[in-house]
Scaffold this motif. Structure first.
Motif, mmCIF file in Angstrom:
data_model
loop_
_atom_site.group_PDB
_atom_site.id
_atom_site.type_symbol
_atom_site.label_atom_id
_atom_site.label_comp_id
_atom_site.label_asym_id
_atom_site.label_seq_id
_atom_site.Cartn_x
_atom_site.Cartn_y
_atom_site.Cartn_z
ATOM 1 N N MET A 114 -3.709 10.172 11.946
ATOM 2 C CA MET A 114 -2.252 10.132 12.073
ATOM 3 C C MET A 114 -1.653 8.916 11.381
ATOM 4 O O MET A 114 -0.531 8.956 10.885
ATOM 5 C CB MET A 114 -1.850 10.163 13.544
ATOM 6 C CG MET A 114 -2.424 11.346 14.310
ATOM 7 S SD MET A 114 -2.254 12.920 13.418
ATOM 8 C CE MET A 114 -3.272 13.982 14.427
ATOM 9 N N PHE A 115 -2.402 7.811 11.315
ATOM 10 C CA PHE A 115 -1.955 6.639 10.575
ATOM 11 C C PHE A 115 -1.859 6.950 9.084
ATOM 12 O O PHE A 115 -0.900 6.569 8.413
ATOM 13 C CB PHE A 115 -2.926 5.472 10.805
ATOM 14 C CG PHE A 115 -2.742 4.762 12.111
ATOM 15 C CD1 PHE A 115 -2.319 3.455 12.143
ATOM 16 C CD2 PHE A 115 -2.998 5.394 13.316
ATOM 17 C CE1 PHE A 115 -2.139 2.784 13.351
ATOM 18 C CE2 PHE A 115 -2.838 4.750 14.523
ATOM 19 C CZ PHE A 115 -2.397 3.439 14.540
ATOM 20 N N ALA A 116 -2.878 7.622 8.563
ATOM 21 C CA ALA A 116 -2.867 7.979 7.148
ATOM 22 C C ALA A 116 -1.696 8.895 6.820
ATOM 23 O O ALA A 116 -1.053 8.767 5.771
ATOM 24 C CB ALA A 116 -4.189 8.659 6.775
ATOM 25 N N VAL A 117 -1.392 9.825 7.725
ATOM 26 C CA VAL A 117 -0.295 10.773 7.500
ATOM 27 C C VAL A 117 1.043 10.050 7.422
ATOM 28 O O VAL A 117 1.818 10.217 6.465
ATOM 29 C CB VAL A 117 -0.275 11.838 8.620
ATOM 30 C CG1 VAL A 117 1.010 12.655 8.556
ATOM 31 C CG2 VAL A 117 -1.483 12.761 8.504
ATOM 32 N N VAL A 118 1.354 9.237 8.414
ATOM 33 C CA VAL A 118 2.679 8.625 8.462
ATOM 34 C C VAL A 118 2.844 7.591 7.353
ATOM 35 O O VAL A 118 3.959 7.382 6.852
ATOM 36 C CB VAL A 118 2.945 8.007 9.850
ATOM 37 C CG1 VAL A 118 2.153 6.720 10.060
ATOM 38 C CG2 VAL A 118 4.429 7.762 10.047
ATOM 39 N N THR A 119 1.774 6.942 6.934
ATOM 40 C CA THR A 119 1.880 5.968 5.843
ATOM 41 C C THR A 119 2.347 6.638 4.557
ATOM 42 O O THR A 119 3.257 6.149 3.880
ATOM 43 C CB THR A 119 0.533 5.275 5.611
ATOM 44 O OG1 THR A 119 0.071 4.705 6.832
ATOM 45 C CG2 THR A 119 0.667 4.171 4.574
ATOM 46 N N ALA A 120 1.730 7.746 4.211
ATOM 47 C CA ALA A 120 2.138 8.458 2.994
ATOM 48 C C ALA A 120 3.557 8.987 3.103
ATOM 49 O O ALA A 120 4.303 9.005 2.119
ATOM 50 C CB ALA A 120 1.159 9.606 2.722
ATOM 51 N N ALA A 121 3.952 9.412 4.305
ATOM 52 C CA ALA A 121 5.295 9.952 4.492
ATOM 53 C C ALA A 121 6.372 8.915 4.232
ATOM 54 O O ALA A 121 7.473 9.237 3.760
ATOM 55 C CB ALA A 121 5.440 10.517 5.909
ATOM 56 N N LEU A 122 6.091 7.659 4.506
ATOM 57 C CA LEU A 122 7.098 6.617 4.331
ATOM 58 C C LEU A 122 7.567 6.487 2.886
ATOM 59 O O LEU A 122 8.714 6.104 2.624
ATOM 60 C CB LEU A 122 6.540 5.269 4.809
ATOM 61 C CG LEU A 122 6.245 5.141 6.304
ATOM 62 C CD1 LEU A 122 5.582 3.799 6.600
ATOM 63 C CD2 LEU A 122 7.524 5.289 7.115
ATOM 64 N N ILE A 123 6.713 6.815 1.937
ATOM 65 C CA ILE A 123 7.049 6.658 0.521
ATOM 66 C C ILE A 123 8.243 7.519 0.131
ATOM 67 O O ILE A 123 9.039 7.150 -0.743
ATOM 68 C CB ILE A 123 5.818 7.022 -0.350
ATOM 69 C CG1 ILE A 123 4.657 6.079 -0.030
ATOM 70 C CG2 ILE A 123 6.154 6.979 -1.830
ATOM 71 C CD1 ILE A 123 3.353 6.485 -0.699
ATOM 72 N N THR A 124 8.412 8.660 0.785
ATOM 73 C CA THR A 124 9.441 9.619 0.367
ATOM 74 C C THR A 124 10.856 9.064 0.470
ATOM 75 O O THR A 124 11.764 9.574 -0.175
ATOM 76 C CB THR A 124 9.349 10.902 1.203
ATOM 77 O OG1 THR A 124 9.559 10.594 2.597
ATOM 78 C CG2 THR A 124 7.985 11.555 1.048
ATOM 79 N N GLY A 125 11.070 8.015 1.259
ATOM 80 C CA GLY A 125 12.410 7.463 1.376
ATOM 81 C C GLY A 125 12.907 6.816 0.103
ATOM 82 O O GLY A 125 14.113 6.806 -0.173
#
Length: 476
Positions: A114-125
């Motif tokens: 779940m850490f790996a998932v949310v880290t990558a998601a942050l880039i989209t901003g």
């Protein structure tokens, strides 16, 4: 070394499983937080990107990512011993003695996923409104393997060079936030500015979405930080209280800065302040006391409120301030460990400068921060440039004007947009049925020789809206 199932702590296992679900909830939180800040024509595109990250990174983590992060390997990257989640009857390398885990390895796999998932998601901003979907999926997949996995191995794995050096990161200030912030900045440079920015106002279209996303993130962050104790004990309690304290203090600091600069606090500022405090406390949640969390929150909220204006001064279009919030607050929190950490909270940690520990820990923290920024920015820049050469990174000008929702996904978030494009009106848009002989209201009466209006007139902005433009101009 085989994992001894007799050592499993049922309470710790239950807490880490619950924390894993809380951390997963953070990615939909990111989706709504970012989705509310973009224009209405791009909100589904933003939600789609974040939910797609959940799928891409989850699969990569099972097939390859976990092994690269927690495999024995060397100081820079793990090996393939756990690829495909093989050999999960063995203990995670490096967790021995007092740090030996009391949860089954497969539970640890899910938590770290779940850490790996949310880290990558942050880039989209940072890339909002202009990233082609095929390029986005390719970059995220490569980034999860080539950037996230090495950096996470350095810090999270006891065999990584940063962990062996003695640098401390309780829940991912460098691995998650500094890493994602540097990568987001690199992709903003690769993609270039949104068309019309900064000349045209691009205000958030749905502030309630922003607040909803911030609330989901605040809730999920308790699993993110307190779950990183990997036990249901006093250390988890400290991390829990510190997380809430820093978030609350940072929110107050941010809206105070807004009041001083613009004359009024805003809901966008309040939500952003919460996130800055949560980010900053992440690396130090299990190493500092509650008053330390107050200091961290104050620093993060005030500095990030000022930092979000840097993109206008420097000319880079970090659309939703990923660098201004996550990178800056991640640096603040990581360095704060070197200042405020105390072994009275966590005997497995170290004392920072203000607790008699000298400059040693602060220097180690600074080195890891610089290494993470340099590696993440450069490798992400290379990945983005390469993908751009092969498939093209950016949507066409016509697609950008139409919005990503319709141009890339053939959908619109709000019914009114679909109706406007199709030329149909819903029942609520139909004119009122009046009894025969009753005159029409003045605004519905036709003027002789005048052309019928194409649609309802839109009122001009109110004084409050005009004021809000000034408050949000630095952000968008």
């Amino acid at each position: 070394m085989p994992f001894d199932l007799a050592t499993v702590d049922a309470g710790a296992t239950a807490w880490v499983l619950a924390s894993s679900a809380l951390v997963l909830l953070m990615t939909p939180g990111v989706a709504f937080f970012y989705g509310g800040m973009v224009r209405a024509k791009n909100v589904l595109g933003m939600l789609m990107q974040n939910f797609t990250v959940m799928a891409i990174v989850s699969v990569i983590w099972v097939v390859l990512g976990y092994s690269l992060v927690f495999g024995q390997g060397n100081g820079f990257i793990g090996d393939l011993h756990f690829a495909g989640l093989a050999n999960l009857d063995e203990a995670v390398p490096g967790f021995t003695g007092e740090t030996a885990q009391v949860i089954p390895p497969v539970v640890f796999v899910g938590f770290q996923m779940m850490f790996a998932v949310v880290t990558a998601a942050l880039i989209t901003g940072a890339t909002a409104d202009r990233w082609k979907f095929a390029a986005f999926t390719t970059v995220i997949a490569l980034w999860a393997v080539l950037v996230y996995s090495p950096v996470a191995h350095w810090v999270f794995s006891p065999t990584g060079w940063a962990a062996r050096m003695g640098a401390l990161d309780f829940a991912g200030g460098t691995v998650v936030h500094v890493n994602a912030g540097a990568a987001a900045l690199a992709m903003a440079v690769v993609l270039g500015r949104r068309r019309g920015w900064p000349e045209q106002p691009m205000r958030p279209h749905n502030l309630p979405f922003v607040l909803l996303g911030a609330g989901l993130l605040w809730f999920g962050w308790f699993g993110f930080n307190a779950g990183s104790a990997l036990h249901a004990d006093a250390l988890a309690g400290y991390a829990f209280v510190n997380t809430n304290t820093s978030a609350a203090t940072a929110m107050l600091a941010w809206i105070t800065v807004e009041k001083i600069r613009y004359g009024k606090p805003t809901s966008l500022g309040a939500a952003s302040g919460v996130i800055s405090g949560l980010v900053a406390v992440t690396p130090c949640a299990g190493f500092i006391g509650p008053m330390g969390a107050v200091v961290v929150g104050l620093l993060a909220g005030a500095l990030c409120a000022l930092a979000v204006a840097m993109k206008t001064w420097l000319g880079y279009d970090d659309s939703l301030d990923v660098a201004g919030v996550h990178l800056v607050a991640g640096i603040v929190g990581s360095l704060s460990v070197g200042l405020l950490a105390t072994t009275s909270v966590n005997p497995a940690g170290a004392d920072g400068l203000f607790y008699g520990g000298g400059y040693s820990l602060l220097g180690k923290q600074g080195l890891v921060v610089l290494a993470t920024i340099g590696y993440s920015f450069v490798v992400t820049l290379l990945i983005g440039t390469l993908v751009g050469k092969i498939v093209g990174n950016r949507v066409t000008p016509r697609q950008e004007r139409a919005g990503l929702d319709v141009a890339l996904h053939g959908e619109a978030a709000y019914e009114t947009e679909v109706l406007a494009r199709s030329g149909h009106a819903s029942a609520t848009d139909q004119p009122e049925q009046r009894p025969a002989g009753r005159p029409a209201p003045p605004d519905q009466r036709a003027t002789p020789g005048a052309r019928p209006p194409d649609g309802p007139r839109r009122p001009g902005p109110s004084d409050a809206e005009r004021s809000a433009v000034g408050v949000h101009r630095d952000r968008r």
